[in-house]
Design a protein around this motif. Structure first.
Motif, PDB file in Angstrom:
ATOM      1  N   GLN A  34       1.190  -1.105   0.050  1.00  0.00           N
ATOM      2  CA  GLN A  34      -0.012  -0.315  -0.093  1.00  0.00           C
ATOM      3  C   GLN A  34       0.710   1.197  -0.226  1.00  0.00           C
ATOM      4  O   GLN A  34       1.988   1.444   0.965  1.00  0.00           O
ATOM      5  N   GLN A  45      -2.600   6.137  -1.914  1.00  0.00           N
ATOM      6  CA  GLN A  45      -3.703   5.730  -2.794  1.00  0.00           C
ATOM      7  C   GLN A  45      -3.530   4.481  -3.418  1.00  0.00           C
ATOM      8  O   GLN A  45      -4.853   4.722  -3.580  1.00  0.00           O
ATOM      9  N   VAL A  68      -3.462   0.736  -3.446  1.00  0.00           N
ATOM     10  CA  VAL A  68      -3.528  -0.578  -2.643  1.00  0.00           C
ATOM     11  C   VAL A  68      -2.806  -1.871  -3.887  1.00  0.00           C
ATOM     12  O   VAL A  68      -3.863  -1.698  -5.171  1.00  0.00           O
ATOM     13  N   ARG A 127     -11.292   3.103   1.358  1.00  0.00           N
ATOM     14  CA  ARG A 127     -11.220   4.611   1.847  1.00  0.00           C
ATOM     15  C   ARG A 127     -11.691   4.814   0.554  1.00  0.00           C
ATOM     16  O   ARG A 127     -10.734   4.590  -0.050  1.00  0.00           O
ATOM     17  N   GLN A 152      -9.648   5.512  -2.959  1.00  0.00           N
ATOM     18  CA  GLN A 152      -8.432   4.943  -3.358  1.00  0.00           C
ATOM     19  C   GLN A 152      -7.896   4.342  -4.397  1.00  0.00           C
ATOM     20  O   GLN A 152      -9.166   4.052  -5.534  1.00  0.00           O
ATOM     21  N   TRP A 169      -7.441   0.268  -5.668  1.00  0.00           N
ATOM     22  CA  TRP A 169      -7.264  -1.039  -6.150  1.00  0.00           C
ATOM     23  C   TRP A 169      -6.899  -1.352  -6.937  1.00  0.00           C
ATOM     24  O   TRP A 169      -7.381  -1.880  -7.686  1.00  0.00           O
ATOM     25  N   CYS A 176     -13.873   3.581  -3.907  1.00  0.00           N
ATOM     26  CA  CYS A 176     -12.365   2.702  -4.321  1.00  0.00           C
ATOM     27  C   CYS A 176     -12.377   2.953  -6.360  1.00  0.00           C
ATOM     28  O   CYS A 176     -13.752   2.474  -6.480  1.00  0.00           O
TER      29      CYS A 176
END
Length: 117
Positions: A5, A8, A10, A36, A39, A41, A71
């Motif tokens: 991570q 922002q 992941v 969050r 973010q 991903w 996200c």
């Protein structure tokens, strides 16, 4: 699986097969990361050689969770056998798919982080 991570972003890096067992493991590990808003991903599938229908479930659930929490979830480094499954199930039109991780970063740097709707 490796999870990293940075700010922002992941990054999830599953390995091997995403089948019933691999999908369960992936779900558990992704559930450990609290989403969050805003973010990004990234699921890097470079080390995934096989994906079956039971492996699609955690991917779709994670996409749903990500979107519900504001996200953006994207896939990258999708190998041909995995891409075929995504195409056959028409999930290739649901997920954002990039060729490489660097392509994602370039896309994010060129324009503001757009949230999936």
């Amino acid at each position: 699986m490796t999870i990293s991570q940075a700010s922002q972003v992941v990054l999830f890096k599953p390995q091997g097969s995403i089948d019933l067992q691999g999908g369960t493991t992936l779900s558990e590990q992704m559930a450990e990361v609290a989403p969050r808003p805003e973010q990004l991903w990234v699921i890097d599938l470079a080390e995934v050689d096989f994906l079956d229908s039971s492996g699609l479930v955690p991917l779709v659930k994670t996409l749903t969770t990500a979107r519900q929490n504001g996200c953006r979830l994207v896939l990258c480094n999708v190998k041909a056998p995995v891409r075929l499954i995504l195409e056959l199930t028409q999930l290739d039109s649901v997920f954002e798919i990039f060729n490489t991780y660097e392509d994602i970063l370039n896309n994010v740097n060129e324009k503001p982080l757009a949230l999936a709707s």
